[in-house]
Scaffold this motif. Structure first.
Motif, PDB file in Angstrom:
ATOM      1  N   VAL A 202     -31.230   6.284  10.210  1.00 34.94           N
ATOM      2  CA  VAL A 202     -30.871   5.455  10.065  1.00 34.94           C
ATOM      3  C   VAL A 202     -29.552   4.539   8.651  1.00 34.94           C
ATOM      4  CG1 VAL A 202     -31.310   3.326  10.584  1.00 34.94           C
ATOM      5  CG2 VAL A 202     -29.079   3.663  11.823  1.00 34.94           C
ATOM      6  N   THR A 203     -30.566   4.478   7.772  1.00 37.64           N
ATOM      7  CA  THR A 203     -30.641   4.381   6.565  1.00 37.64           C
ATOM      8  C   THR A 203     -29.386   5.549   6.138  1.00 37.64           C
ATOM      9  OG1 THR A 203     -31.351   5.251   5.689  1.00 37.64           O
ATOM     10  CG2 THR A 203     -32.525   2.977   6.052  1.00 37.64           C
ATOM     11  N   GLN A 204     -29.042   6.319   6.032  1.00 38.11           N
ATOM     12  CA  GLN A 204     -27.719   7.096   5.388  1.00 38.11           C
ATOM     13  C   GLN A 204     -26.499   6.458   5.863  1.00 38.11           C
ATOM     14  OE1 GLN A 204     -28.338   8.933   3.449  1.00 38.11           O
ATOM     15  NE2 GLN A 204     -30.683   9.459   3.859  1.00 38.11           N
ATOM     16  N   LEU A 205     -26.533   5.633   7.214  1.00 40.65           N
ATOM     17  CA  LEU A 205     -24.957   5.351   7.746  1.00 40.65           C
ATOM     18  C   LEU A 205     -24.432   4.526   6.818  1.00 40.65           C
ATOM     19  CD1 LEU A 205     -25.845   4.882  11.016  1.00 40.65           C
ATOM     20  CD2 LEU A 205     -24.476   6.576  10.115  1.00 40.65           C
ATOM     21  N   ILE A 206     -25.211   3.320   5.583  1.00 43.20           N
ATOM     22  CA  ILE A 206     -25.032   2.516   5.018  1.00 43.20           C
ATOM     23  C   ILE A 206     -25.318   2.983   3.412  1.00 43.20           C
ATOM     24  CG2 ILE A 206     -26.204   0.102   6.665  1.00 43.20           C
ATOM     25  CD1 ILE A 206     -28.523   0.341   4.466  1.00 43.20           C
ATOM     26  N   LYS A 207     -24.980   4.440   3.337  1.00 38.91           N
ATOM     27  CA  LYS A 207     -25.117   5.060   1.955  1.00 38.91           C
ATOM     28  C   LYS A 207     -23.573   4.813   1.320  1.00 38.91           C
ATOM     29  CE  LYS A 207     -29.278   5.474   0.825  1.00 38.91           C
ATOM     30  NZ  LYS A 207     -30.344   4.857   0.584  1.00 38.91           N
ATOM     31  N   SER A 208     -22.451   5.374   1.978  1.00 39.24           N
ATOM     32  CA  SER A 208     -21.359   4.936   1.967  1.00 39.24           C
ATOM     33  C   SER A 208     -20.683   4.177   2.487  1.00 39.24           C
ATOM     34  CB  SER A 208     -20.250   6.427   2.325  1.00 39.24           C
ATOM     35  OG  SER A 208     -19.765   6.620   2.389  1.00 39.24           O
ATOM     36  N   ARG A 209     -20.109   4.086   1.944  1.00 43.54           N
ATOM     37  CA  ARG A 209     -18.733   2.071   2.257  1.00 43.54           C
ATOM     38  C   ARG A 209     -17.940   3.303   3.306  1.00 43.54           C
ATOM     39  NH1 ARG A 209     -14.504  -0.151  -1.845  1.00 43.54           N
ATOM     40  NH2 ARG A 209     -16.349  -0.826  -2.688  1.00 43.54           N
ATOM     41  N   ASN A 210     -17.616   4.166   3.254  1.00 47.91           N
ATOM     42  CA  ASN A 210     -16.240   4.025   4.493  1.00 47.91           C
ATOM     43  C   ASN A 210     -17.165   4.693   4.964  1.00 47.91           C
ATOM     44  OD1 ASN A 210     -14.043   5.949   5.123  1.00 47.91           O
ATOM     45  ND2 ASN A 210     -15.916   7.993   5.574  1.00 47.91           N
ATOM     46  N   ILE A 211     -18.988   5.090   5.276  1.00 51.11           N
ATOM     47  CA  ILE A 211     -19.421   5.326   6.440  1.00 51.11           C
ATOM     48  C   ILE A 211     -20.037   4.269   7.095  1.00 51.11           C
ATOM     49  CG2 ILE A 211     -21.586   6.576   8.054  1.00 51.11           C
ATOM     50  CD1 ILE A 211     -20.951   8.604   5.033  1.00 51.11           C
ATOM     51  N   LEU A 212     -20.149   3.067   6.766  1.00 49.22           N
ATOM     52  CA  LEU A 212     -20.598   2.382   6.879  1.00 49.22           C
ATOM     53  C   LEU A 212     -19.563   1.560   7.793  1.00 49.22           C
ATOM     54  CD1 LEU A 212     -22.590  -0.295   6.832  1.00 49.22           C
ATOM     55  CD2 LEU A 212     -21.302  -0.893   4.622  1.00 49.22           C
ATOM     56  N   VAL A 213     -17.895   1.369   7.870  1.00 47.61           N
ATOM     57  CA  VAL A 213     -17.126   1.489   7.513  1.00 47.61           C
ATOM     58  C   VAL A 213     -16.818   1.545   8.927  1.00 47.61           C
ATOM     59  CG1 VAL A 213     -14.388   0.446   7.492  1.00 47.61           C
ATOM     60  CG2 VAL A 213     -16.083  -0.309   5.728  1.00 47.61           C
ATOM     61  N   ILE A 214     -16.919   3.216   9.602  1.00 49.29           N
ATOM     62  CA  ILE A 214     -16.773   3.594  10.528  1.00 49.29           C
ATOM     63  C   ILE A 214     -17.514   3.230  11.730  1.00 49.29           C
ATOM     64  CG2 ILE A 214     -16.974   5.260  11.670  1.00 49.29           C
ATOM     65  CD1 ILE A 214     -15.074   7.255   9.123  1.00 49.29           C
ATOM     66  N   THR A 215     -18.777   2.867  11.173  1.00 48.94           N
ATOM     67  CA  THR A 215     -20.143   2.950  11.953  1.00 48.94           C
ATOM     68  C   THR A 215     -19.865   1.283  12.434  1.00 48.94           C
ATOM     69  OG1 THR A 215     -21.511   3.927  10.343  1.00 48.94           O
ATOM     70  CG2 THR A 215     -22.428   2.517  12.063  1.00 48.94           C
ATOM     71  N   VAL A 216     -20.031   0.297  12.220  1.00 50.12           N
ATOM     72  CA  VAL A 216     -19.241  -1.451  12.270  1.00 50.12           C
ATOM     73  C   VAL A 216     -18.399  -1.177  13.092  1.00 50.12           C
ATOM     74  CG1 VAL A 216     -18.650  -3.475  11.575  1.00 50.12           C
ATOM     75  CG2 VAL A 216     -20.269  -2.714  10.374  1.00 50.12           C
ATOM     76  N   ILE A 217     -16.872  -0.381  12.796  1.00 53.67           N
ATOM     77  CA  ILE A 217     -15.967  -0.583  13.510  1.00 53.67           C
ATOM     78  C   ILE A 217     -16.458  -0.180  15.542  1.00 53.67           C
ATOM     79  CG2 ILE A 217     -13.750   0.051  14.268  1.00 53.67           C
ATOM     80  CD1 ILE A 217     -13.037   0.108  11.560  1.00 53.67           C
ATOM     81  N   SER A 218     -16.534   1.164  15.295  1.00 56.69           N
ATOM     82  CA  SER A 218     -17.706   1.908  16.394  1.00 56.69           C
ATOM     83  C   SER A 218     -18.510   1.006  17.105  1.00 56.69           C
ATOM     84  CB  SER A 218     -17.961   3.490  15.853  1.00 56.69           C
ATOM     85  OG  SER A 218     -17.101   3.857  14.894  1.00 56.69           O
ATOM     86  N   ALA A 219     -19.360   0.295  16.499  1.00 59.35           N
ATOM     87  CA  ALA A 219     -20.279  -0.326  17.358  1.00 59.35           C
ATOM     88  C   ALA A 219     -19.813  -1.554  18.030  1.00 59.35           C
ATOM     89  CB  ALA A 219     -20.924  -0.526  15.871  1.00 59.35           C
ATOM     90  N   LEU A 220     -18.496  -2.547  16.941  1.00 66.09           N
ATOM     91  CA  LEU A 220     -17.663  -3.223  17.564  1.00 66.09           C
ATOM     92  C   LEU A 220     -16.739  -2.738  19.132  1.00 66.09           C
ATOM     93  CD1 LEU A 220     -16.936  -6.263  17.369  1.00 66.09           C
ATOM     94  CD2 LEU A 220     -15.328  -5.399  16.102  1.00 66.09           C
ATOM     95  N   ILE A 221     -16.683  -1.745  18.877  1.00 67.89           N
ATOM     96  CA  ILE A 221     -15.532  -0.821  19.710  1.00 67.89           C
ATOM     97  C   ILE A 221     -16.576  -0.868  20.954  1.00 67.89           C
ATOM     98  CG2 ILE A 221     -14.245   0.365  20.782  1.00 67.89           C
ATOM     99  CD1 ILE A 221     -13.124   0.878  18.148  1.00 67.89           C
ATOM    100  N   TRP A 222     -18.061   0.147  20.719  1.00 67.09           N
ATOM    101  CA  TRP A 222     -18.951   0.471  21.927  1.00 67.09           C
ATOM    102  C   TRP A 222     -19.115  -0.734  22.938  1.00 67.09           C
ATOM    103  CZ3 TRP A 222     -22.015   4.897  23.380  1.00 67.09           C
ATOM    104  CH2 TRP A 222     -21.284   6.142  22.764  1.00 67.09           C
TER     105      TRP A 222
END
Length: 424
Positions: A202-222
């Protein structure tokens, strides 16, 4: 409830529901791993059996504390059969009808079950007897064991070629198709094994700023969608009118939601349609604050429209999120977003509790959150008519999130790590 959960003990009612959803949160984290390890079919029917067992045990609860414990364990097991049925159907059915199965198939039958619940509860008023009857209804699933096959894809991934071939030949026979004498050559089997996508940390989701932003926004929406969906469902007793009729309408309104989701997913851009639905749903709930108290029917209609929009968004967010992530990170990204939605379901009973202080307050909170999530969706990239990304480099970029040189380096390093793990 038999334990007088009123006055000073009123906090126990939402706590009981939140504890159940906390069990669902834990179960959602392990269901995929168990299904990948032991198979789709055995986990599907095994979780149904566990669910029946805990439903029977909960009717014997001598105290509120024991009820909470069993309810928590029931939540752990409940998520497995829904998720596993979704995966099993997606792996068995052909590509042309997978979206139909994921929206109309699962969604509409879920809504029909939702509609049947108040009908049964109307004639069975005691909660113990109601749960007992619902548990016995689940025994109707047992004959399906001999009709639902195991996933051939999963069998091939485990090297059980003969079993997979037997199932495929049976499918071909039922479809009036004559299969070739040899279904898989040695080269094809080796290719299938090499193409199996493995989970990455799961740490791969924070390796890139783009992936991190998409993950944070998606989690917030869900999370916000889950707060709205379960908050509106749990708030039925606080609405005007007959509780049983309102519950039936809340189930019935989901059917047009799933039909609309199916149509939008085929024809419309993801971002704008998703944002519009969330904004409409939240705006309707906020508009309720302007409705006079004597227009109770209009208030109920507006809540139903808000519920329809929320269910609509819930159905679409699965597809949208899966299209945002590349193949090696897709399961991990959707899984993290799904766990965020479980957090929202844990919070939802306490949003409903606000209604005991002011009737309109839960709708204001949920309305504001949904409008906010509709705005946040606009920051995500569009995925409509764009091929699914296979690598991180192929992911759509968040426009306002510019990648630095270090981010590009981390992306390349992440791709190398994923490739190494797939080669092992």
């Amino acid at each position: 409830m038999a334990w007088d959960l009123v006055c000073d003990d009123k906090w126990k009612e939402p706590f009981t529901t939140s504890l159940y959803f906390f069990g669902v949160l834990i179960g959602s984290g392990g269901s995929g791993v168990i299904s990948d390890r032991f198979g789709r079919k055995i986990v599907l029917f095994g979780s149904m059996g566990v669910q029946i067992l805990f439903n029977l045990l909960i009717t014997l609860s001598p105290s509120w504390e024991i009820f909470c414990l069993i309810n928590f364990l029931r939540g752990i097991g409940e998520v497995s059969y829904y998720v596993t049925a979704f995966v099993l159907g997606s792996e068995i059915l052909q590509k042309s009808i997978r979206v139909t199965y994921s929206t109309l198939g699962i969604g509409c039958f879920y809504a029909v079950g939702y509609m049947m619940l108040p009908f049964i509860a109307y004639f069975v008023r005691g909660w113990r007897m109601l749960i007992l009857i619902l548990s016995l209804i689940c025994l109707l699933y047992i004959p399906l064991w001999w009709f639902i096959p195991e996933s051939p894809r999963w069998l091939l991934s485990k090297g059980r070629v003969k079993e997979a071939e037997s199932i495929i030949r049976c499918m071909a026979k039922k479809n009036g198709i004559t299969p070739p004498p040899v279904l898989f050559t040695d080269d094809e089997l080796e290719n299938i094994q090499n193409k199996q996508v493995k989970s990455v940390p799961v740490t791969q989701l924070i390796k890139s700023r783009n992936i991190l932003v998409i993950t944070v926004i998606s989690a917030l929406i869900w999370m916000i969608i889950a707060i709205g969906y379960y908050g509106l469902s749990l708030n039925i007793p606080n609405l005007h009118g007959n509780d049983y009729l309102n519950c039936f309408l809340f189930g019935a309104i989901e059917i047009p939601s799933y039909i609309a989701s199916w149509l939008l997913l085929r024809k419309c851009p993801r971002r704008l349609s998703h944002a519009g639905i969330l904004a409409l749903s939240g705006g309707v709930l906020l508009f309720m604050n302007l409705i006079p108290s004597n227009l109770s029917i209009l208030s109920t209609v507006l809540v139903l429209i808000g519920k329809m929009g929320n269910a609509w968004a819930y159905c679409m967010v699965y597809v949208y999120t899966s299209e945002l992530y590349p193949t090696p990170l897709r399961n991990t990204g959707v899984g993290v977003s799904s766990m965020a939605s479980r957090t929202g379901s844990i919070i939802s009973p306490y949003i409903v509790l606000l209604g005991s202080y002011q009737e309109i307050l839960p709708f204001i909170v949920m309305g504001v959150l949904m409008v906010f999530s509709g705005i946040v969706v606009l920051f995500l990239p569009e995925t409509f008519n764009i091929p699914l990304p296979d690598t991180i480099d192929q992911m759509q970029k968040v426009k306002w999130c510019k990648c630095s040189h270090s981010d590009s380096t981390q992306t390349r390093e992440t791709n190398v790590v994923i490739l190494k793990e797939e080669m092992l």
